[in-house]
Write a protein that holds these residues in place. Sequence first.
Motif, short mmCIF file in Angstrom:
data_model
loop_
_atom_site.label_atom_id
_atom_site.label_comp_id
_atom_site.label_asym_id
_atom_site.label_seq_id
_atom_site.Cartn_x
_atom_site.Cartn_y
_atom_site.Cartn_z
N LEU A 65 0.83 -1.22 0.00
CA LEU A 65 0.00 0.00 0.00
C LEU A 65 0.86 1.26 0.00
N LYS A 66 1.95 1.21 0.74
CA LYS A 66 2.82 2.39 0.88
C LYS A 66 3.33 2.86 -0.48
N ASN A 67 3.65 1.96 -1.36
CA ASN A 67 4.23 2.31 -2.65
C ASN A 67 3.19 2.47 -3.75
N THR A 68 1.93 2.61 -3.36
CA THR A 68 0.86 2.88 -4.32
C THR A 68 0.56 4.37 -4.28
N SER A 69 0.95 5.08 -5.32
CA SER A 69 0.98 6.55 -5.28
C SER A 69 -0.38 7.19 -5.07
N ASN A 70 -1.47 6.57 -5.57
CA ASN A 70 -2.78 7.22 -5.46
C ASN A 70 -3.38 7.10 -4.07
N ILE A 71 -2.87 6.19 -3.24
CA ILE A 71 -3.40 6.01 -1.88
C ILE A 71 -2.84 7.08 -0.96
#
Length: 437
Positions: A65-71
Amino acid sequence: MEEIKIENSSSSHYNKDKSNIIFTPAVSKQRYTAVHELLTNTKWRESLNSVTEYGCSSYNFFPYLKNTSNIREINFVDLDDYILEERLFYIRPLLYDHFNKRTNPLKVNVFEGSISDPDLRILNSDAVVGIEIIEHLFPDTLQAVPYMIFYVIKPKVVIFTTPNADFNVALPNFKKFRHLDHKFEWTREQFESWASNITLRFPQYKVTFFGIGKGPEGTDFLGSCSQLALFVRKDILDSSYNPPISKCFCGQINLCNTSEDNLNHCLTCYPMQPFGICTYLTKSKEFKSIGKNDLNFYRLVGTIVYPHKEEDKRSKEERILDSIQDKIYDNSFKYRNEDGVAEIPLFKITTIFEGKLISEEEVKDILVHHGYEIKDCLMKNFNEESDEWISCVLHQIPITPSSSESGTESWGDEDYKLSDEKSLSDWDKETEITAVN
């Protein structure tokens, strides 16, 4: 729902003495990868800015989740406050995160609480994830889950995974359940029946099923080791879809005391949590009694804010101009003439913006718009050993003021020389005298 696929390049085999099945990669990693792949599906990834994971335990899903830019917001909820606090360091920013700041902000909230209890702080969740959690729930808590998730939170995407009991016979030396805390384990038919029943009660959702962890050769008829249900709200798939209006009734009981003139939504009236037939308020901890509209049933363990770049409020043209100006300054001294004016070829200052090359014509239009002078310059073509006329931008090179008395010249002059001895300070003279003595 249009067919959605997840990449599956996994494999598995029994070890030599058939005492264990070797999955490559591990089934746990396959689950995290599959859930993350579904959350980042092109059909809805841009609309998923906040995610809540129930049963987060040791935060193993956080790196995905951390490396998912839109979150931009992650909520972790679990009953085990000891593990939540003990492992809190795992989700804190690393030194790398301070030097390589995110483009978008990210806030991580950690809560101690139950999946069956509502909390106002997670009502903004675009996605809800429960990875291998439902098999740990007691019957009353499990019964509350659909209403809590699909009636109270109403996320755009919901994902649940659970072991596939059909596959258990393929596991060597298997005894009853895969984990001591499991209250049950469902076959594919049971899991699909539970999930399909949810879509009957909440028809604004569609569900699709996937297998996770392909078994060894000869076990295809048992399905995969784990199973996944993906729920997607219909208005995300079809913007013209109008979801049914909830009248806030549970059986014959009107929970919200609405009127014909003022139809309040259930989320804005008391009690927000449906009691009795609809679900249960299964508070596992002794929280203080709540007020009429105080619906913070979770205990906040911690909030972590990740460093991110400040929002760039410049227009696209302003950002391109700044990039072009950097190249103008870089080339100024290389192309200056005898008058101290730089005549810089436009092809030298074309730039790439958001992966696209900005052409000479676009560069010229932007520079002219911002007051730069463009003219044709005679440049030597070394390949053809001749001169040719090309478009250049003129740039006056700033000159540091010089002093004729001191004999100093421009900082940009290669013939720059020090002042003569008469301009030395008293300190310099004293030093010189001392050295002579």
